[in-house]
Write a protein that holds these residues in place. Structure first.
Motif, mmCIF file in Angstrom:
data_model
loop_
_atom_site.group_PDB
_atom_site.id
_atom_site.type_symbol
_atom_site.label_atom_id
_atom_site.label_comp_id
_atom_site.label_asym_id
_atom_site.label_seq_id
_atom_site.Cartn_x
_atom_site.Cartn_y
_atom_site.Cartn_z
ATOM 1 N N LEU A 31 0.867 -1.019 -0.022
ATOM 2 C CA LEU A 31 -0.023 -0.075 -0.048
ATOM 3 C C LEU A 31 0.791 1.312 -0.045
ATOM 4 O O LEU A 31 1.645 1.412 1.093
ATOM 5 C CB LEU A 31 -0.921 0.059 1.383
ATOM 6 N N LEU A 32 0.554 2.200 -0.936
ATOM 7 C CA LEU A 32 1.338 3.249 -1.093
ATOM 8 C C LEU A 32 0.498 4.456 -0.507
ATOM 9 O O LEU A 32 -0.541 4.421 -1.074
ATOM 10 C CB LEU A 32 1.878 3.836 -2.344
ATOM 11 N N ILE A 33 0.669 5.441 0.468
ATOM 12 C CA ILE A 33 -0.065 6.260 0.852
ATOM 13 C C ILE A 33 0.778 7.711 0.488
ATOM 14 O O ILE A 33 1.766 7.974 0.672
ATOM 15 C CB ILE A 33 -0.165 6.451 2.250
ATOM 16 N N PHE A 34 -0.245 8.350 -0.540
ATOM 17 C CA PHE A 34 0.511 9.669 -0.882
ATOM 18 C C PHE A 34 0.139 10.731 0.003
ATOM 19 O O PHE A 34 -1.139 11.238 0.308
ATOM 20 C CB PHE A 34 -0.002 9.921 -2.370
ATOM 21 N N LEU A 35 1.058 11.552 0.480
ATOM 22 C CA LEU A 35 0.862 12.988 0.975
ATOM 23 C C LEU A 35 1.351 14.031 0.206
ATOM 24 O O LEU A 35 2.450 14.276 -0.127
ATOM 25 C CB LEU A 35 1.643 12.963 2.475
ATOM 26 N N HIS A 36 0.406 15.030 -0.094
ATOM 27 C CA HIS A 36 0.727 16.141 -0.849
ATOM 28 C C HIS A 36 1.439 17.413 -0.351
ATOM 29 O O HIS A 36 1.580 17.447 1.053
ATOM 30 C CB HIS A 36 -0.602 16.590 -1.543
ATOM 31 N N MET A 85 2.523 20.941 11.073
ATOM 32 C CA MET A 85 2.897 19.718 10.441
ATOM 33 C C MET A 85 2.870 18.374 11.403
ATOM 34 O O MET A 85 2.501 17.439 11.038
ATOM 35 C CB MET A 85 4.116 19.616 9.595
ATOM 36 N N HIS A 86 3.497 18.487 12.493
ATOM 37 C CA HIS A 86 3.498 17.678 13.726
ATOM 38 C C HIS A 86 1.932 17.182 13.752
ATOM 39 O O HIS A 86 1.755 15.984 14.142
ATOM 40 C CB HIS A 86 3.887 18.326 14.979
ATOM 41 N N ASP A 114 5.975 19.783 2.092
ATOM 42 C CA ASP A 114 5.197 19.610 3.484
ATOM 43 C C ASP A 114 4.754 18.171 3.558
ATOM 44 O O ASP A 114 5.052 17.761 4.907
ATOM 45 C CB ASP A 114 4.009 20.709 3.665
ATOM 46 N N GLY A 115 4.195 17.573 2.572
ATOM 47 C CA GLY A 115 3.724 16.409 2.786
ATOM 48 C C GLY A 115 4.907 15.306 2.890
ATOM 49 O O GLY A 115 4.689 14.262 3.951
#
Length: 264
Positions: A31-36, A85-86, A114-115
């Motif tokens: 599973l790949l989880i993408f954070l923009h 971000m934390h 930032d992601g």
């Protein structure tokens, strides 16, 4: 682009709704989880996450963070704090994974800008729950080149068609832009630094950056390798802050090799 679903989370004494999509859901790979990025959303990624999932035979989860895309907007009076971000890494992301019943998965987080910083912060606490991490153009500390480019973005947002272009990707474009821009240019944010957190990471890392990144120097990814010596670095020529747009084939190739090494 696939159809978006929505999930409600309780966070900071309120309910927020996050937009998300599954990609290549029937694949049997990781599973790949993408954070923009800081002005990103599901649609701002365009079709690169779907292409990466197809190429690597992986499943994907892409979502718009709070205040972005079609997720719950930020109220106009809400000012983000230097630890925003934390909060996303340690409060919202674990809630999202729990709500989607992914707590027992061992995903690979793929974050941009930032992601990527949020992905690094998440890994500083939850490496044991992860297969690995791809940090694309991450920020570990604040550089003058970042601040000057973000100041230029503010001028462009007010004086050029940038606002109209971004509005196609966000339910409330002012929520997305000013939340990000105001905190990055706040005097208190200059001392923001996550090197101590990154030093805690124990999962495999691939850190990628364009040689011509207008939002950060190569010291960002070199610092990750200093703190976590097993980190693999990829520096892409003829590439700015968005490798998935400027050098998508090269980026996909580096990630494919990284994922192959993880499964080996």
């Amino acid at each position: 682009m696939s159809h978006s679903d929505y999930i409600s989370l309780s966070w900071q004494d309120r309910e927020i709704k996050l937009e998300y999509q599954w990609l290549n859901a029937d694949a049997d790979g990781p599973l790949l989880i993408f954070l923009h990025e800081g002005l990103g959303s599901i649609s701002m990624w365009r079709d690169w996450p779907a292409q990466l999932c197809q190429t690597t035979q992986s499943r994907g989860l892409v979502f718009s963070r709070y205040a972005y895309g079609r997720s719950t907007p930020r109220p106009p009076a809400e000012q983000w704090l230097p630890d925003f971000m934390h909060q996303q890494a340690w409060e919202v992301l674990p809630k999202l994974l729990e709500a989607l019943e992914l707590k027992n998965e061992k995903p690979v987080l793929i974050g941009h800008s930032d992601g990527a910083s949020i992905a690094l912060l998440y890994a500083s606490r939850y490496s044991h729950c992860m297969r690995g991490l791809v940090a694309i153009a991450p920020h570990l500390f604040v550089e003058e080149v970042s601040l000057s480019s973000i100041a230029v973005a503010r001028e462009n947002y007010v004086n050029t068609p940038l606002r109209e272009r971004l509005a196609r990707h966000h339910l409330d474009v002012d929520s997305a832009f000013w939340g990000w821009n105001d905190i990055w240019l706040h005097p208190e944010f200059k001392s923001w630094n996550i090197e101590a957190e990154v030093a805690q990471i124990s999962c495999p890392i691939l850190a990628v950056q364009g040689a011509d990144d207008e939002y950060g120097t190569l010291e960002q990814i070199r610092t990750i390798q200093l703190l976590v010596p097993s980190t693999k670095l990829a520096i892409l020529a003829d590439c700015g802050h968005s490798p998935h747009r400027d050098q998508s084939a090269a980026l996909t190739n580096h990630i494919q090799q990284f994922l192959s090494a993880l499964s080996a």
